[in-house]
Design a protein around this motif. Structure first.
Motif, short mmCIF file in Angstrom:
data_model
loop_
_atom_site.label_atom_id
_atom_site.label_comp_id
_atom_site.label_asym_id
_atom_site.label_seq_id
_atom_site.Cartn_x
_atom_site.Cartn_y
_atom_site.Cartn_z
N SER A 21 0.84 -1.21 0.00
CA SER A 21 0.00 0.00 0.00
C SER A 21 0.86 1.25 0.00
N LEU A 41 2.32 1.78 -3.47
CA LEU A 41 1.30 2.27 -4.39
C LEU A 41 1.00 3.74 -4.14
N ASN A 42 0.88 4.09 -2.88
CA ASN A 42 0.61 5.49 -2.53
C ASN A 42 1.75 6.40 -2.95
N LEU A 78 1.59 6.75 -6.70
CA LEU A 78 0.45 7.60 -7.05
C LEU A 78 0.78 9.07 -6.79
N GLU A 90 -7.56 6.91 -9.79
CA GLU A 90 -8.33 5.68 -10.00
C GLU A 90 -7.83 4.95 -11.24
N LYS A 98 -4.40 3.38 -10.49
CA LYS A 98 -4.50 2.15 -9.68
C LYS A 98 -4.93 0.97 -10.54
N SER A 103 -1.96 0.02 -12.73
CA SER A 103 -0.94 -0.62 -11.91
C SER A 103 -1.32 -2.05 -11.54
#
Length: 226
Positions: free
Chosen positions: A10, A13-14, A17, A46, A49, A52
């Protein structure tokens, strides 16, 4: 999966992003447009994500037409699958450039983004111009033009035909011309068995030729066992 592992994914990913959001804002400013609004960033996040999650490939700028075209094809399919808005495609795709391609993008992005209506299609053409030079285009086009079935099986010939055809779209711009070119590359025996029939699509002539090829194979098996 452990809580620590989930938390690590997480966080990655954050972080990615956040980086993409900064890129989007910077590109928007480079194009003399106001920074994206909150709802626009939400939409961008969105899409990012979903892209990805599909684990798309990276393109490293290798001077190889197949690598570039495969990368483009994968993103075309992915954008269609997730129904990505046109204006969000480019900023998502460039995240998956690396090495030579990423260096090229960092040097050219301001020029490309200030061009009128620059987007995913324009990026594809710019990449092809840079990493798919004229001599390679001619080479692949000639390879397609000279392709013959020879000792290949009908399925091997069809696969090779499909692989090379995308590098010479100007040679076979219609389905009828694809069918005609495919037939011309068949063995003389198969061409004779087709009996001069006219086919309107590639799949049509392939299906008929594959059927005849299968019959021929059974005839050979029967002769060898007799």
């Amino acid at each position: 999966m452990s809580q620590r592992h989930r938390g690590g994914n997480s966080a990655k990913l954050n972080s990615a992003l956040k980086k993409l959001t900064e890129i989007a804002a910077a590109l928007s400013q480079a194009a003399n447009a106001p920074p994206p609004k909150s709802n626009e960033l939400d939409a961008f996040g969105e899409v990012f994500k979903r892209v990805s999650a599909s684990k798309p490939p990276y393109y490293n700028g290798k001077e190889d037409s197949a690598s570039l075209e495969n990368w483009i094809m994968e993103f075309d399919k992915l954008f269609d699958a997730i129904n990505s808005p046109e204006e969000l495609k480019l900023n998502n795709a460039v995240y998956y450039l690396k090495e030579e391609a990423d260096l090229w993008w960092s040097q050219r992005k301001n020029d490309l983004m200030t061009e009128h209506n620059s987007g995913w299609n324009e990026l594809k053409e710019a990449l092809r111009t840079k990493f798919y030079p004229t001599h390679l285009r001619k080479q692949k086009s000639m390879e397609f033009i000279n392709l013959m079935m020879g000792a290949m099986s009908i399925s091997e010939y069809y696969s090779k035909f499909i692989e090379l055809m995308r590098f010479a779209p100007e040679v076979v711009p219609t389905e009828a011309l694809k069918a005609q070119r495919f037939e011309q590359g068949l063995t003389l025996s198969l061409q004779g068995k087709l009996g001069g029939a006219t086919f309107s699509t590639l799949d049509e002539v392939y299906g008929r030729a594959a059927h005849l090829y299968g019959i021929r194979g059974k005839e050979l098996e029967g002769n060898s066992s007799g």
